[in-house]
Write a protein that holds these residues in place. Structure first.
Motif, short mmCIF file in Angstrom:
data_model
loop_
_atom_site.label_atom_id
_atom_site.label_comp_id
_atom_site.label_asym_id
_atom_site.label_seq_id
_atom_site.Cartn_x
_atom_site.Cartn_y
_atom_site.Cartn_z
N MET A 1 0.82 -1.19 0.00
CA MET A 1 0.00 0.00 0.00
C MET A 1 0.87 1.26 0.00
SD MET A 1 -3.08 0.76 -0.15
CE MET A 1 -4.35 1.86 0.26
N LYS A 2 1.96 1.21 0.75
CA LYS A 2 2.84 2.37 0.81
C LYS A 2 3.52 2.62 -0.53
CE LYS A 2 3.92 2.22 5.72
NZ LYS A 2 4.98 2.10 6.72
N LYS A 3 3.84 1.54 -1.24
CA LYS A 3 4.47 1.69 -2.56
C LYS A 3 3.54 2.37 -3.54
CE LYS A 3 7.77 -2.10 -2.42
NZ LYS A 3 8.23 -3.34 -3.06
N ILE A 4 2.28 1.98 -3.51
CA ILE A 4 1.30 2.59 -4.42
C ILE A 4 1.15 4.07 -4.11
CG2 ILE A 4 -1.15 2.61 -5.07
CD1 ILE A 4 -1.14 -0.43 -4.62
N ALA A 5 1.07 4.41 -2.85
CA ALA A 5 0.94 5.81 -2.46
C ALA A 5 2.18 6.60 -2.88
CB ALA A 5 0.73 5.92 -0.96
N LEU A 6 3.34 6.00 -2.75
CA LEU A 6 4.58 6.67 -3.14
C LEU A 6 4.63 6.90 -4.65
CD1 LEU A 6 7.35 7.76 -2.28
CD2 LEU A 6 8.25 5.45 -2.56
N VAL A 7 4.21 5.92 -5.41
CA VAL A 7 4.19 6.05 -6.87
C VAL A 7 3.20 7.14 -7.28
CG1 VAL A 7 3.54 4.88 -9.01
CG2 VAL A 7 4.98 3.70 -7.34
N LEU A 8 2.02 7.15 -6.69
CA LEU A 8 1.03 8.16 -7.04
C LEU A 8 1.50 9.57 -6.66
CD1 LEU A 8 -2.29 6.37 -6.01
CD2 LEU A 8 -1.43 6.81 -8.30
N LEU A 9 2.13 9.70 -5.52
CA LEU A 9 2.66 10.99 -5.11
C LEU A 9 3.76 11.45 -6.04
CD1 LEU A 9 2.68 13.29 -3.06
CD2 LEU A 9 4.32 11.98 -1.72
N SER A 10 4.62 10.54 -6.44
CA SER A 10 5.70 10.87 -7.37
C SER A 10 5.14 11.33 -8.71
CB SER A 10 6.62 9.67 -7.59
OG SER A 10 7.23 9.30 -6.38
N MET A 11 4.13 10.66 -9.21
CA MET A 11 3.52 11.04 -10.48
C MET A 11 2.88 12.41 -10.38
SD MET A 11 1.90 7.40 -11.71
CE MET A 11 0.84 8.18 -12.89
N LEU A 12 2.26 12.70 -9.26
CA LEU A 12 1.64 14.00 -9.05
C LEU A 12 2.68 15.10 -9.04
CD1 LEU A 12 -0.90 15.65 -8.38
CD2 LEU A 12 -0.38 15.25 -5.97
N LEU A 13 3.79 14.88 -8.39
CA LEU A 13 4.85 15.88 -8.32
C LEU A 13 5.48 16.13 -9.68
CD1 LEU A 13 6.58 14.93 -4.96
CD2 LEU A 13 5.14 16.92 -5.42
N VAL A 14 5.70 15.08 -10.44
CA VAL A 14 6.32 15.21 -11.76
C VAL A 14 5.37 15.92 -12.72
CG1 VAL A 14 7.14 13.92 -13.77
CG2 VAL A 14 7.86 13.26 -11.48
N SER A 15 4.11 15.58 -12.70
CA SER A 15 3.16 16.21 -13.60
C SER A 15 2.91 17.66 -13.25
CB SER A 15 1.84 15.43 -13.62
OG SER A 15 1.20 15.54 -12.36
N ALA A 16 3.10 18.03 -12.01
CA ALA A 16 2.89 19.42 -11.59
C ALA A 16 4.02 20.33 -12.08
CB ALA A 16 2.78 19.48 -10.07
N CYS A 17 5.13 19.77 -12.47
CA CYS A 17 6.27 20.57 -12.91
C CYS A 17 6.14 21.06 -14.35
CB CYS A 17 7.57 19.76 -12.78
SG CYS A 17 7.96 19.34 -11.08
N ALA A 18 5.38 20.37 -15.15
CA ALA A 18 5.23 20.75 -16.56
C ALA A 18 4.19 21.84 -16.68
CB ALA A 18 4.81 19.53 -17.37
N PRO A 19 4.48 22.86 -17.51
CA PRO A 19 3.48 23.92 -17.70
C PRO A 19 2.28 23.40 -18.47
CG PRO A 19 5.38 24.30 -19.11
CD PRO A 19 5.70 23.12 -18.25
N GLU A 20 1.14 24.03 -18.27
CA GLU A 20 -0.09 23.62 -18.93
C GLU A 20 0.00 23.92 -20.43
OE1 GLU A 20 -4.82 24.77 -18.88
OE2 GLU A 20 -3.53 25.43 -17.25
#
Length: 52
Positions: A1-20
């Motif tokens: 469960m922790k791995k899934i949460a970590l992967v989702l958080l990582s994806m959220l952080l990476v996607s937030a870096c790209a401009p719209e």
């Protein structure tokens, strides 16, 4: 469960870096990128949002 949460958080952080897509930052970033490296989708979006 922790791995899934970590992967989702990582994806959220990476996607937030790209401009719209279509924003002034995105247009400027794509203008800096060599046109030979553009994807077809990037070229269409650039034409749609940054030129017209």
């Amino acid at each position: 469960m922790k791995k899934i949460a970590l992967v989702l958080l990582s994806m959220l952080l990476v996607s937030a870096c790209a401009p719209e897509i279509g924003s002034e930052d995105w247009c400027a970033q794509l203008k800096e990128k060599p046109k030979a490296d553009w994807t077809v989708t990037e070229a269409k979006d650039y034409t749609k949002h940054c030129i017209f």
